[in-house]
Every structure is written in structure tokens, then in C-alpha cells.
Design a protein around this motif. Structure first.
Motif, short mmCIF file in Angstrom:
data_model
loop_
_atom_site.label_atom_id
_atom_site.label_comp_id
_atom_site.label_asym_id
_atom_site.label_seq_id
_atom_site.Cartn_x
_atom_site.Cartn_y
_atom_site.Cartn_z
N GLY A 110 0.71 -1.19 -0.07
CA GLY A 110 -0.06 -0.06 0.11
C GLY A 110 0.88 1.04 0.03
O GLY A 110 0.25 2.33 0.07
N ILE A 111 2.13 1.38 -0.22
CA ILE A 111 2.85 2.26 -0.26
C ILE A 111 2.55 3.00 -1.79
O ILE A 111 2.90 2.47 -2.74
CB ILE A 111 4.61 2.24 -0.50
N GLY A 112 2.23 4.20 -1.58
CA GLY A 112 1.79 5.04 -2.91
C GLY A 112 3.08 5.50 -3.81
O GLY A 112 3.73 6.20 -3.28
N LEU A 113 2.84 4.99 -5.09
CA LEU A 113 4.27 5.30 -5.74
C LEU A 113 4.00 6.62 -6.21
O LEU A 113 5.23 7.40 -6.67
CB LEU A 113 4.11 4.45 -7.22
N ALA A 114 3.11 7.59 -5.73
CA ALA A 114 2.85 8.85 -6.22
C ALA A 114 3.52 9.70 -5.31
O ALA A 114 3.66 10.96 -5.29
CB ALA A 114 1.40 9.41 -6.64
#
Length: 325
Positions: A257-261
């Protein structure tokens, strides 16, 4: 309405539920899965992967990526062991290697923060450079053993309540990363800079020095993971640089769930992602799925996770223009 529904999904809860379901199914259907030794093996197998994912998470949350982590992990420890084997004192060898790790982290951070080179290209190039330079100039073989009786060898044999020491090291580093991100000023800056670097800079946050710090931390965490690998195996094999480990690290971070954005994620995401991947890989090994198909399954999951991340956490126009990811 459909877009709002997608964005309201809690990815980490989905990952946790899937991990629990796979664990229950494997416990019922696979002989030897639900045993104390196998559970410890699962946790041990994801410890180094989880540690590397912690460093990657810090960089990704700050809107970047570090593709040099595996090269730094393997080659720094290989050089360290080579120095020890050639008679260099432990203190001098450790100091030289730490200086090299810091230099790579500073170089990565400087090129991304001050030269405005996209992180994906900087870290890909620096990882290739580290591997080539160390392998051709500083070490004499692919697999470098730990000197007999060295503290790394003794450290690898430590057990607490029959649990390998690297599990406790992973837990300690995860807790330290949690404290850094949640309760320190510099940790909060990581989120601010990842969410909106221009706004963060306008309110006085040292965005560029913070970016350099993130790559230095990533390098140090990678070196720690390399030491644990050497302690466990009593050697370090530099061919791991050409394995799928780097993709596994990104997989753990993204699927957790680590957001790439940028600007989104926590240590909890890394723990859930590592748990899912560890359980899944262990189950596939017991089933005796060939490695090539395991890699195919992992790459498919990574691609799906990136697509889902793009839907749940759409990149803003600035990120697209920067090409950070």
C-alpha cells in the motif's frame, strides 16, 4: 461514483485479509506448512526482504525510488568481507565500507535533488556502477565468505526463544522507522515533500537536503540487510544483484500500500506486504512450483499492484512531468 469507490479502498486491509486467507488455506491443504519450524522459516525469509523494503518505503513515500539498494547491499558487504579476509582490521574495514555506502547515498541524493535527474535513472546507473566497480576492482570472486570466528558468523547463530536474531533486528528496524516517520520532524517532512514538494519548499521545508537524507538512509539500511544475509549464510554472493530481489522489494512496498505517487504509506504497509509475499512464496515452494513460474506469478502480482496503485493514488501533473517514478 465509481472513482470515489476505488479511492476509498483500504489496500492494506485487503492485503492483510488475503494473507490470512492464504495462510489458512495453506495450513489446511499443505502438509508441513503449519509447523513451528516452517512459521519461523517464513518470518526469517522475509526479514531481509522486509528490511530492504523499509528503506525503499522511505524513498518512495518521499516521491522517489532506489534501484541501487540490492547492489549496495551485496557489494558493500562483499567488499567488507574481502577486506577482512586480506587482513584489514575490523574497524578500518568497516569505516571504509561505511564511507563508500554514504558516498553512494549522497551521490544518488545529490543527482536527484540538485541536478534534477530522474531517480529511476540515477539509481539504476549507480547500482550498475557499484556492482561493476566492486566486482572488477575490489573483490576476487562472486561469493565472499565470512572469516571463521568473526562476529558476523557468531551473530548469525544467535537464537532467542528459538527464533533467529534477524527476525528481531527486522522488528527493531521497523519500530525505529515507524518512530522516525511518525514522531520526528524530519520524518513528517518526508510525507510533506512526497505529497507536494513545491508547497513543502514554499513553507520552508528543506526538501532537497531531505531528499539526500532519504537516499543515505536507504543505503545504510541496505548495508544492514547485507550484514544479516552474510550472518545467516556465512557468505555473500554478489550474483544476487542480478536476481529478482529488487523486484521483490518493490513488490512488498507497492502491494502493501505504499503509494508510488508519494506522500502515502507507513511501516504497517511494509509489514503486511512482507507477510503476504512470505506466505505466498513459502506455499509455492512447498507445492514445488518451478522458480520460473514463481517469478511469473510475482511479476503478474507486481503489475496488478502498480495498476491498482495508479487507480487508487493517481499521479498528479507535477509527478508526471518530473518522471520521478
Amino acid at each position: 461514483m465509481g472513482s470515489i469507490g476505488w479511492r476509498s479502498l483500504n489496500q492494506e486491509r485487503i492485503v492483510l485479509v488475503v494473507a490470512v486467507l492464504i495462510f489458512i488455506a495453506a495450513s489446511i491443504g499443505l502438509p508441513g506448512f503449519f509447523t513451528a519450524d516452517n512459521i519461523i522459516a517464513i518470518v526469517r525469509s522475509v526479514s531481509v526482504l522486509g528490511i530492504l523494503a523499509l528503506g525503499m518505503a522511505i524513498v518512495i513515500i518521499g516521491r522517489g525510488i532506489d534501484l541501487s539498494a540490492v547492489a549496495v547491499m551485496a557489494m558493500s558487504v562483499a567488499w567488507y568481507l574481502q577486506l577482512l579476509g586480506s587482513g584489514t582490521s575490523d574497524g578500518v574495514a568497516l569505516g571504509m565500507v561505511l564511507a563508500g555506502v554514504l558516498a553512494i547515498g549522497l551521490l544518488n541524493g545529490f543527482l536527484v535533488a540538485y541536478a534534477d535527474v530522474p531517480a529511476i535513472f540515477v539509481t539504476l546507473a549507480s547500482g550498475s556502477f557499484v556492482f561493476g566497480a566492486v566486482r572488477s576492482q575490489l573483490i576476487t570472486q562472486d561469493a565472499v565468505p565470512v572469516p571463521p570466528g568473526h562476529w558476523i558468523e557468531l551473530f548469525g547463530g544467535l537464537r532467542f526463544f528459538k527464533v533467529p536474531v534477524e527476525v528481531f533486528i527486522f522488528a527493531a528496524l521497523a519500530f525505529a522507522t515507524f518512530l522516525f516517520l511518525r514522531y520526528t520532524k524530519w520524518g513528517r517532512y518526508v510525507y510533506f515533500a512526497g505529497d507536494n514538494p513545491i508547497a513543502a519548499r514554499n513553507i520552508g521545508i528543506p526538501v532537497r537536503p531531505m531528499l539526500v537524507l532519504r537516499y543515505v538512509i536507504s543505503g545504510l539500511i541496505a548495508f544492514s540487510a547485507g550484514l544479516l544475509t552474510a550472518a545467516s549464510l556465512h557468505s555473500i554472493n554478489t550474483r544476487i544483484v542480478n536476481s529478482t530481489l529488487l523486484y521483490d522489494i518493490v513488490l512488498v512496498a507497492v502491494i502493501g500500500g505504499i503509494g508510488l505517487a508519494g506522500g502515502k504509506g507507513s511501516v504497517r504497509n511494509v509489514l503486511f506486504g512482507a507477510a503476504l509475499i512470505g506466505i505466498m512464496l513459502n506455499a509455492m515452494t512447498i507445492i514445488d512450483i518451478p522458480l520460473i513460474y514463481q517469478n511469473l506469478i510475482k511479476s503478474t502480482i507486481l503489475l496488478a499492484a502498480i495498476i491498482v496503485d495508479g487507480v487508487i493514488n493517481p499521479r498528479d501533473e507535477q509527478t508526471a512531468q518530473q518522471g520521478d517514478i
